[in-house]
Design a protein around this motif. Structure first.
Motif, PDB file in Angstrom:
ATOM      1  N   PHE A 221      23.234  32.701  -9.816  1.00 45.50           N
ATOM      2  CA  PHE A 221      21.791  32.812  -9.640  1.00 45.50           C
ATOM      3  C   PHE A 221      21.051  32.790 -10.982  1.00 45.50           C
ATOM      4  CE2 PHE A 221      23.690  34.892  -5.944  1.00 45.50           C
ATOM      5  CZ  PHE A 221      23.022  34.256  -4.912  1.00 45.50           C
ATOM      6  N   GLY A 222      21.767  32.408 -12.037  1.00 47.93           N
ATOM      7  CA  GLY A 222      21.137  32.386 -13.359  1.00 47.93           C
ATOM      8  C   GLY A 222      21.197  33.752 -14.011  1.00 47.93           C
ATOM      9  N   PHE A 223      20.532  34.735 -13.424  1.00 45.42           N
ATOM     10  CA  PHE A 223      20.503  36.083 -14.000  1.00 45.42           C
ATOM     11  C   PHE A 223      21.704  36.919 -13.559  1.00 45.42           C
ATOM     12  CE2 PHE A 223      18.461  36.401  -9.916  1.00 45.42           C
ATOM     13  CZ  PHE A 223      18.912  37.611  -9.405  1.00 45.42           C
ATOM     14  N   ALA A 224      22.443  36.416 -12.548  1.00 45.64           N
ATOM     15  CA  ALA A 224      23.603  37.167 -12.043  1.00 45.64           C
ATOM     16  C   ALA A 224      24.545  36.218 -11.305  1.00 45.64           C
ATOM     17  CB  ALA A 224      23.148  38.282 -11.108  1.00 45.64           C
ATOM     18  N   LYS A 225      25.832  36.583 -11.293  1.00 46.34           N
ATOM     19  CA  LYS A 225      26.836  35.835 -10.569  1.00 46.34           C
ATOM     20  C   LYS A 225      27.502  36.754  -9.540  1.00 46.34           C
ATOM     21  CE  LYS A 225      27.934  32.611 -14.317  1.00 46.34           C
ATOM     22  NZ  LYS A 225      29.020  32.073 -15.189  1.00 46.34           N
ATOM     23  N   VAL A 226      27.709  36.211  -8.335  1.00 46.16           N
ATOM     24  CA  VAL A 226      28.351  36.972  -7.252  1.00 46.16           C
ATOM     25  C   VAL A 226      29.594  36.219  -6.810  1.00 46.16           C
ATOM     26  CG1 VAL A 226      28.105  37.891  -4.918  1.00 46.16           C
ATOM     27  CG2 VAL A 226      26.139  37.899  -6.472  1.00 46.16           C
ATOM     28  N   GLU A 227      30.725  36.912  -6.827  1.00 46.09           N
ATOM     29  CA  GLU A 227      31.978  36.275  -6.423  1.00 46.09           C
ATOM     30  C   GLU A 227      31.963  35.910  -4.952  1.00 46.09           C
ATOM     31  OE1 GLU A 227      34.902  39.153  -7.575  1.00 46.09           O
ATOM     32  OE2 GLU A 227      35.269  38.150  -9.493  1.00 46.09           O
ATOM     33  N   MET A 228      32.433  34.708  -4.658  1.00 44.94           N
ATOM     34  CA  MET A 228      32.469  34.213  -3.275  1.00 44.94           C
ATOM     35  C   MET A 228      33.812  34.587  -2.632  1.00 44.94           C
ATOM     36  SD  MET A 228      30.791  30.447  -4.017  1.00 44.94           S
ATOM     37  CE  MET A 228      30.899  29.911  -2.305  1.00 44.94           C
ATOM     38  N   ILE A 229      33.939  35.858  -2.308  1.00 45.32           N
ATOM     39  CA  ILE A 229      35.185  36.383  -1.749  1.00 45.32           C
ATOM     40  C   ILE A 229      35.006  36.668  -0.264  1.00 45.32           C
ATOM     41  CG2 ILE A 229      36.779  38.352  -1.782  1.00 45.32           C
ATOM     42  CD1 ILE A 229      36.315  38.557  -4.770  1.00 45.32           C
ATOM     43  N   GLY A 230      35.976  36.229   0.528  1.00 49.60           N
ATOM     44  CA  GLY A 230      35.959  36.529   1.958  1.00 49.60           C
ATOM     45  C   GLY A 230      36.633  37.859   2.232  1.00 49.60           C
ATOM     46  N   TYR A 231      36.403  38.378   3.411  1.00 45.22           N
ATOM     47  CA  TYR A 231      36.936  39.694   3.779  1.00 45.22           C
ATOM     48  C   TYR A 231      37.782  39.596   5.034  1.00 45.22           C
ATOM     49  CZ  TYR A 231      33.626  41.061   0.264  1.00 45.22           C
ATOM     50  OH  TYR A 231      32.956  41.163  -0.928  1.00 45.22           O
ATOM     51  N   GLN A 232      38.589  38.543   5.091  1.00 49.04           N
ATOM     52  CA  GLN A 232      39.475  38.341   6.223  1.00 49.04           C
ATOM     53  C   GLN A 232      40.407  39.554   6.385  1.00 49.04           C
ATOM     54  OE1 GLN A 232      38.694  36.035   4.037  1.00 49.04           O
ATOM     55  NE2 GLN A 232      38.063  34.222   5.161  1.00 49.04           N
ATOM     56  N   GLY A 233      40.475  40.079   7.603  1.00 45.43           N
ATOM     57  CA  GLY A 233      41.366  41.196   7.894  1.00 45.43           C
ATOM     58  C   GLY A 233      40.889  42.541   7.392  1.00 45.43           C
ATOM     59  N   GLN A 234      39.746  42.590   6.707  1.00 40.94           N
ATOM     60  CA  GLN A 234      39.266  43.850   6.144  1.00 40.94           C
ATOM     61  C   GLN A 234      38.484  44.652   7.191  1.00 40.94           C
ATOM     62  OE1 GLN A 234      39.793  45.125   2.953  1.00 40.94           O
ATOM     63  NE2 GLN A 234      41.315  43.490   2.922  1.00 40.94           N
ATOM     64  N   VAL A 235      38.743  45.934   7.243  1.00 40.66           N
ATOM     65  CA  VAL A 235      38.098  46.801   8.232  1.00 40.66           C
ATOM     66  C   VAL A 235      36.961  47.601   7.608  1.00 40.66           C
ATOM     67  CG1 VAL A 235      38.440  48.763   9.786  1.00 40.66           C
ATOM     68  CG2 VAL A 235      40.157  46.949   9.662  1.00 40.66           C
ATOM     69  N   ILE A 236      37.236  48.243   6.457  1.00 38.90           N
ATOM     70  CA  ILE A 236      36.218  49.101   5.844  1.00 38.90           C
ATOM     71  C   ILE A 236      34.975  48.305   5.474  1.00 38.90           C
ATOM     72  CG2 ILE A 236      35.670  50.438   3.777  1.00 38.90           C
ATOM     73  CD1 ILE A 236      38.393  51.636   3.873  1.00 38.90           C
TER      74      ILE A 236
END
Length: 663
Positions: A221-236
């Motif tokens: 986003f220019g001022f910040a980067k966000v990792e594109m991580i999926g949450y397959q199988g994650q419950v919490i």
């Protein structure tokens, strides 16, 4: 003088007085209390009250079984006690206040996962079958699996992953949907949020541990980067995201004008929820996972490895319920790389076995509970094949003590495994087939650990379950004998009164009866097979049950309607010309449906002819609500009938097939 004046006075005193009652309601047969201090209720003395047929505690409610006349008893009780009855929903809500924080958490988890259990069971069996045909090397000196040597089984193995992936990789979708359903918010928004957690645009959550940080894709986003991580199988992460969405939607619904709510509420709820899920909830979930992985690795490598193994074996099942157990794959891979084997994977397989053995014990304890067996048996099979979610969420978490018994057995087995130095070649098949992943020189030690994982949870669950379940469901031999003796001694007087009442209501001499016809079309089964202990233990009386194929209950003979559940429509009572009284109850625990799916076609005091429709119901709605639709027909008062015979084991046609015969 009121009909139950003395009994009402006794019950109020023995239950701890008015000040001990937080809420009270009733269903077709039972008074339902929420008590401030349940220990003040004198259960043995209460069961000696003439009109009381038994007591038990369930889901925070103290239930007193009265029978067909429960409405009269309830009215007299509330009038004498000077308290107001409340709805059954209010009683259920009040009952939750009797639960400690852990019980409330377990209850919330149970309610969230209950709608997901069928999918988890199916997915568990599918993955277990895939493990057998594709992960176990049966052939060519242990170098190839069935899928390796057969194109058909290779195709089957690959095809079945379509289902396995949908159930377990995409589990966050179901979790967020279930949370929105439970909390009463917009379910389609929950589904969309869940899909954003497992989108194919993201790096699969199961691949994160093996992907270098530099290779993880990002949103820039220019001022910040966000990792594109999926949450397959994650419950919490899924649960946190779901509750963020729920409370955002509730907030905007509360303050947004109705005229623009359709536009504002979904947008202002979903978009921030997705952002929070990927920028706050997700990273927190991964930090928790990393912390657990480091603790496990360092603990197993320490001088206190055996003690840590016991702790790991004890806590692994709860870790599975959070979805964080997938982080152990990274630990296993590292151990295999460093030491040409892993001591972690054998403990995981043993935990699977221990939880499966607890379910096996529950299956034996509940062998007459058809409803429970529909979950117990497939959950046990999938657990023994290495997939524990159906067992954990469908059985062990639901009852609590099987989970703990399995954890204890797992802890002991893990200590034996690590103490003996048991190693697996690598990550392999969980459950009973897990021995195929073990290095041959450790077979005997692992077999010993397996025996412990099977026997200890099984015995503990049988011991605890036989006591705990019987206290909730059974009266005990002495109490049953006293109840039957009391019922028998009062039956002649009550039957005479019933005959006179029936004759007065008819305005003529009662016509003799010799049989009652089936009230439904379907399979007639013994009352013993009904998945409800109050009915199957004949607490209310003898009778038969029908697995319905039709959707309308009809009168089995000419009668007068003596009781109806007007607010829920799921039950009614009839009085026949010979003084016999019959309770008709559709489904098990269907009072919780609050009338949804039921249409009451008669009213109290109405005279009906044989074959007259009494109640119409929607079987699919009953099943969707998680209840059996089996319908019971119980003779609560015999009247002048002698030599009563209860016929079962055949297909019956409503209004035609005799099911109860007498003189």
């Amino acid at each position: 003088m009121a009909k139950y004046e003395n009994d009402v006075k006794q019950l109020l005193t023995l239950i701890g007085g008015k000040e001990n009652i937080q809420a009270v309601s009733h269903c077709m047969t039972r008074m339902r209390f929420v008590l401030i201090d349940p220990k003040k209720a004198d259960e043995k003395a209460i069961e000696k009250i003439p009109s009381v047929k038994g007591t038990f505690t369930q889901a925070g409610q103290y239930q007193v079984i009265i029978g067909n006349d429960v409405a009269v008893f309830y009215n007299e009780f509330t009038a004498y006690a000077g308290i107001e009855g409340v709805s059954k929903d209010a009683v259920k809500a009040a009952a939750k206040t009797n639960q400690n924080p852990l019980q409330k958490i377990m209850s919330a988890l149970g309610e969230i996962f209950a709608p997901l259990i069928p999918a988890l069971i199916c997915g568990g069996l599918v993955l277990g079958f895939r493990n057998v045909i594709g992960e176990i090397n049966f052939f060519n000196d242990g170098t190839q699996s069935l899928a390796d040597i057969s194109q058909f089984w290779a195709g089957t193995y690959n095809f079945l992953w379509l289902i396995g992936e949908a159930v377990f990789h995409l589990l966050p979708v179901g979790i967020v949907w279930s949370i929105t359903k439970k909390m009463g918010t917009t379910q389609i928004l929950g589904i969309v949020l869940g899909l954003t957690l497992v989108s194919s645009q993201l790096l699969n959550g199961f691949s994160v541990a093996d992907t270098p940080a530099a290779d993880i894709p990002v949103w820039d986003f220019g001022f910040a980067k966000v990792e594109m991580i999926g949450y397959q199988g994650q419950v919490i992460a899924a649960m946190m995201a779901g509750f963020v969405l729920v409370y955002l939607e509730k907030f905007f619904k509360k303050y947004c004008p109705e005229v623009i709510s359709m536009i504002v509420v979904p947008f202002c709820s979903l978009v921030p929820a997705v952002i929070i899920a990927h920028t706050i909830v997700g990273p927190i979930g991964w930090k928790i996972g990393d912390a657990i992985a480091n603790v496990v690795y360092n603990g197993l490598m320490s001088p206190f490895g055996v003690a840590f193994a016991g702790l790991f074996g004890l806590l692994y099942a709860p870790i599975v319920m959070t979805g964080l157990h997938h982080m152990t794959n990274a630990i296993d891979s590292q151990l295999t790389s460093l030491y040409k084997g892993t001591i972690l994977w054998p403990m995981i397989a043993l935990s699977n076995i221990a939880q499966g053995s607890a379910v096996l014990a529950m299956s034996i304890l509940q062998k007459k509970n058809e409803r429970a067996q529909q979950v117990n048996i497939p959950a046990c099979i999938s657990c023994y094949l290495g997939v524990t979610e159906p067992a954990l969420f469908g059985v062990n978490l639901k009852y609590g003590f099987p989970l703990v018994c399995g954890m204890i057995g797992s802890a002991i087995a893990a200590m034996i495994s690590v103490g003996s130095g048991v190693q697996a070649f690598s990550i392999g098949v969980g459950g009973l087939p897990g021995i195929l992943s073990i290095k041959p020189e450790f077979y005997l030690y692992f077999l010993l650990a397996m025996a412990v994982a099977i026997v200890v949870p099984f015995i503990l669950t049988m011991i605890v379950g036989s006591r705990k379940l019987s206290r909730e469901a059974l009266l005990g031999e002495d109490a049953v004998a006293e109840e039957e003796a009391g019922t028998q001694s009062g039956s002649e007087i009550q039957s005479d009164e019933s005959v006179r009442a029936a004759e007065e209501s008819d305005g003529e001499t009662a016509e003799p009866l010799t049989e009652l016809k089936a009230g439904l079309t379907g399979k007639v089964i013994p009352l013993d097979d009904v998945p409800d202990n109050v009915f199957s233990q004949h607490v209310m009386g003898d009778g038969i049950a029908i697995e319905p194929e039709s959707d309308t209950v009809v009168a089995p003979a000419n009668a007068t309607v003596n009781a109806v559940m007007a607010d829920t429509g799921h039950a009614c009572g009839l009085t026949f010309a010979n003084g016999m009284e019959l309770l008709i109850h559709i489904g098990v625990d269907t009072v919780d449906m609050n009338g949804d799916g039921f249409t009451l076609l008669v009213s109290e005091g109405q005279k009906v002819k044989a074959g007259t429709p009494l109640i119409r119901f929607d079987k699919e709605k009953i099943h969707a609500a998680g209840h059996p639709s089996v319908t019971v027909f119980i003779v609560t008062e015999e009247g002048n009938a002698k030599g009563i015979q209860y016929l079962s084991g055949m297909e019956a046609v409503a209004g035609e097939t005799p099911v109860i015969r007498f003189q």
